[in-house]
Design an enzyme around this catalytic site. Structure first.
Site, PDB file in Angstrom:
ATOM      1  N   SER A  96      16.794  -1.964 -24.850  1.00 36.57           N
ATOM      2  CA  SER A  96      16.560  -3.198 -24.106  1.00 36.57           C
ATOM      3  C   SER A  96      15.915  -4.251 -24.989  1.00 36.57           C
ATOM      4  O   SER A  96      16.543  -4.729 -25.908  1.00 36.57           O
ATOM      5  CB  SER A  96      15.780  -2.993 -22.813  1.00 36.57           C
ATOM      6  N   CYS A 150      14.996   1.193 -21.589  1.00 34.08           N
ATOM      7  CA  CYS A 150      15.856   2.000 -20.724  1.00 34.08           C
ATOM      8  C   CYS A 150      15.912   3.420 -21.266  1.00 34.08           C
ATOM      9  O   CYS A 150      15.781   3.641 -22.464  1.00 34.08           O
ATOM     10  CB  CYS A 150      17.258   1.410 -20.679  1.00 34.08           C
ATOM     11  N   HIS A 184       5.171 -14.396 -26.350  1.00 35.01           N
ATOM     12  CA  HIS A 184       4.825 -15.814 -26.381  1.00 35.01           C
ATOM     13  C   HIS A 184       3.333 -15.856 -26.678  1.00 35.01           C
ATOM     14  O   HIS A 184       2.552 -15.183 -25.990  1.00 35.01           O
ATOM     15  CB  HIS A 184       5.132 -16.494 -25.049  1.00 35.01           C
TER      16      HIS A 184
END
Length: 124
Positions: A63, A83, A68
């Site tokens: 995945s 996953c 940020h």
């Protein structure tokens, strides 16, 4: 497992501002955290903002990891979505917290793709 994956939403506080404002270092640490969790890295994309802050994503076979940063606040918002069962997203979050020299981290785990019956997906 009755879920396709685990998504950790991490709030990392009290981080070293110089680290959070260094695009190359953030990319390196994010890739290392994916590998630390047992993931297979596919692609990376990072951007340095002016006057400060970095955003980026590490695409993994399982995945992704995204970040940020707000260096002026010593804060990083991190998502680690994996996953399957071979990768532990908490290993990546803990690695990032340590490498950012953070004072503390809070996080929430969300199960993604929850089914009533166990699911079997190829290559997971």
């Amino acid at each position: 497992m009755n879920a396709l994956g685990r998504h950790i939403l991490a709030e990392i506080y009290g981080c070293d501002a110089a680290i959070l404002n260094n695009r190359n270092l953030i990319e390196k640490i994010m890739v290392e955290s994916a590998l630390e969790a047992g993931a297979e890295v596919r692609e990376v994309a990072f951007h340095k903002f002016s006057p400060q802050g970095v955003s980026g994503v590490v695409v993994i076979s399982e995945s992704h990891l995204a970040i940020h940063t707000w260096p002026e606040l010593g804060y990083a918002a991190v998502d680690v979505f994996t996953c399957g069962e071979k990768v532990n997203p908490w290993d990546a979050c803990n690695y990032l917290t340590e490498r950012f020299k953070a004072k503390h981290m809070t996080a929430t785990e969300v199960k993604r793709g929850v089914f009533e019956e166990p699911v079997k997906v190829a290559n997971l």
